[in-house]
Design an enzyme around this catalytic site. Structure first.
Site, PDB file in Angstrom:
ATOM      1  N   LYS A   1       1.160  -1.061   0.099  1.00  0.00           N
ATOM      2  CA  LYS A   1       0.177  -0.004   0.105  1.00  0.00           C
ATOM      3  C   LYS A   1       1.144   1.913  -0.135  1.00  0.00           C
ATOM      4  O   LYS A   1       1.652   1.195   1.135  1.00  0.00           O
ATOM      5  CB  LYS A   1      -0.928  -0.197   1.539  1.00  0.00           C
ATOM      6  CG  LYS A   1      -1.851   1.566   1.217  1.00  0.00           C
ATOM      7  CD  LYS A   1      -2.950   1.458  -0.002  1.00  0.00           C
ATOM      8  CE  LYS A   1      -3.955   2.114   0.834  1.00  0.00           C
ATOM      9  NZ  LYS A   1      -5.023   2.458  -0.391  1.00  0.00           N
TER      10      LYS A   1
ATOM     11  N   ARG B   1      24.486  -1.420   6.593  1.00  0.00           N
ATOM     12  CA  ARG B   1      25.673  -0.687   5.752  1.00  0.00           C
ATOM     13  C   ARG B   1      25.608   0.680   6.750  1.00  0.00           C
ATOM     14  O   ARG B   1      25.054   1.450   7.118  1.00  0.00           O
ATOM     15  CB  ARG B   1      25.699  -0.226   3.956  1.00  0.00           C
ATOM     16  CG  ARG B   1      24.120   0.625   3.739  1.00  0.00           C
ATOM     17  CD  ARG B   1      24.612   0.906   2.517  1.00  0.00           C
ATOM     18  NE  ARG B   1      23.313   1.136   1.806  1.00  0.00           N
ATOM     19  CZ  ARG B   1      23.055   2.513   1.524  1.00  0.00           C
ATOM     20  NH1 ARG B   1      23.923   3.607   2.407  1.00  0.00           N
ATOM     21  NH2 ARG B   1      21.984   2.524   1.149  1.00  0.00           N
TER      22      ARG B   1
END
Length: 462
Positions: A201, A292
């Site tokens: 959605k 990261r």
């Protein structure tokens, strides 16, 4: 601790890693392409080694060349920075097999969070709210149609292995879904090597808020607060700040708890970022985890005083965090503007030769940049030139300090996004802390007119 780290990246993040390594007494090797042979990180590293020609696929994405470079230079660890191979579990696997430490999370954690459909399942199992959508990658356009009909339009189609705003399509009507699904699938296959797509959605007028987490090998995990990254264009972040303005205390605490719950669920070790969207009623939903260091990590460093690159390296070397949540203090407000070599109106790339570069300075102003003048901005890589980061006692002071810093900045020879940043800093929605991911394209509308920089000043960085 490591004796030598090979940096498998370029630009400002390579220079950022070099600086922290020097403070830690660790030697550095920059693995570079031919295009970057004369770059500032190459000049400032203890050693450098060429790993391939100009194009990224033959150099910064060439796993064999990078691992060979680490072996040749006797490097005992590799720092991947962000982008390129930073979230590639196969590369982390190869490093492990070659007894080279990958400075980042385990390949298992990268795999779990790298597949967005799988990440949604893990989040749901950990009690973290997720946006309604498909629980598994979609087999075809028919399945996508069924999901979209069930959750209601508009929807977002996303590459399961995607990132950086690529492999994404907004679909507002049923009759355009099939064509969008095919286009999204093709782009995902070309960009990420996987054409798996899922559907969720679309939460419109949302804010994009992310939480920085750290975890060590003993199981200690902490959050370092949140960043608001809602100033975006085509899903690319342009301005970031910490803390997120205007959040209720309960919502803020809920975001922090959810991020730590997810980090615990995947036994996360290293620095990572859990990303959420927050709607107008302050309901929040998990969207992904970046395994990261983030481009925008300096704003967190400015408000906490914690060097995230140093923490990544320490954790990878097996050192404990050495502190718990109650020891982390949050001070003031920080902002970051990404200065890119792009046209500030069209955002078309502006590669070329930088003929003049004068960075800003002054109290509580930080500039992360690999620029020198003269130098060439190559057309092969990301267009980021510099990150201007400021800190203030509160948000209003940080905004004024950033305006001043942008006015001082001088970059000649290429176009930059500095005029765009000055528009953002004068926009009533941004000043009010209500800027959403949909607002960057509306900076020229009626409510924003008259809020830009004084005539003649906004174009100084162009």
């Amino acid at each position: 601790m490591f004796h030598k780290i090979l940096i498998a990246n370029r630009g400002e993040i390579a220079l950022r890693i070099i600086r922290t390594c020097r403070e830690l007494g660790i030697r550095t090797v920059v693995a570079h392409s031919k295009a970057d042979a004369e770059s500032r990180p190459v000049r400032l590293a203890d050693e450098s080694i060429c790993i391939g020609p100009d194009d990224a696929r033959s150099s910064y994405l060439n796993m064999a060349s990078i691992v060979s470079a680490a072996a040749i230079t006797d490097s005992d660890a590799i720092h991947p920075g962000y982008g390129f191979l930073a979230e590639n579990p196969a590369f982390a696997d190869i490093c492990r097999a070659c007894s080279i430490t990958f400075i980042g999370p385990s390949p298992e954690a990268i795999r779990l969070m790298g597949d967005k459909a799988q990440a949604r399942q893990i989040a749901r199992q950990a009690g973290v709210p997720i946006v309604p959508g498909s629980e598994q990658p979609l087999r075809d356009g028919g399945e996508a149609q069924d999901v979209a009909d069930r959750i209601g339009y508009p929807v977002m189609l996303k590459a399961a292995a995607g990132g950086g705003g690529r492999g994404m399509r907004i679909v507002r009507e049923s009759d355009t879904l099939q064509a969008s699904f095919s286009a999204c699938q093709s782009e995902a296959g070309a960009a990420f090597g996987s054409s798996e797509i899922y559907c969720e959605k679309l939460v419109e007028r949302a804010r994009h808020i992310e939480v920085q987490v750290l975890g060590d090998k003993s199981g200690i995990r902490v959050h370092l607060g949140e960043r608001d990254c809602s100033v975006q264009r085509r899903h690319q972040k342009l301005v970031e700040e910490s803390p997120a303005p205007g959040l209720g205390a309960e919502t803020r605490a809920g975001l922090h708890r959810a991020a730590l719950a997810l980090a615990h669920a995947v036994n996360y070790v290293s620095a990572g970022t859990v990303e959420f969207i927050v709607d107008e009623s302050e309901r929040f939903y998990f969207i992904e985890m970046n395994t990261r260091i983030q481009v925008e990590h300096p704003v967190t460093e400015m408000v906490t005083g914690i060097d995230l690159i140093r923490e990544q390296i320490r954790i990878a070397a097996g050192e404990p965090l050495g502190y718990r949540q109650d020891a982390i203090e949050f001070r003031g407000h920080a902002l970051e503007c990404r200065v890119n070599a792009e046209d500030p109106e069209t955002f078309a790339p502006s590669a070329g030769r930088v003929t003049a570069w004068t960075p800003p300075g002054g109290f509580s102003v930080r500039v992360d940049s690999h620029l020198s003048a003269p130098c060439v901005v190559p057309p092969f890589y990301d267009s980021l030139l510099a990150k201007i980061i400021v800190h203030g006692g509160d948000r209003a002071e940080a905004i004024e300090r950033m305006r001043r810093a942008l006015y001082e900045t001088r970059i000649e020879g290429v176009k930059t996004t500095i005029p765009f940043h000055l528009k953002v800093l004068g926009d009533p929605r941004f000043l009010g802390g209500t800027f959403t991911t949909a607002d960057a394209g509306r900076l020229g509308d009626a409510e924003s007119r008259g809020a830009t920089a004084p005539p003649g000043r906004a174009e100084r960085g162009g």
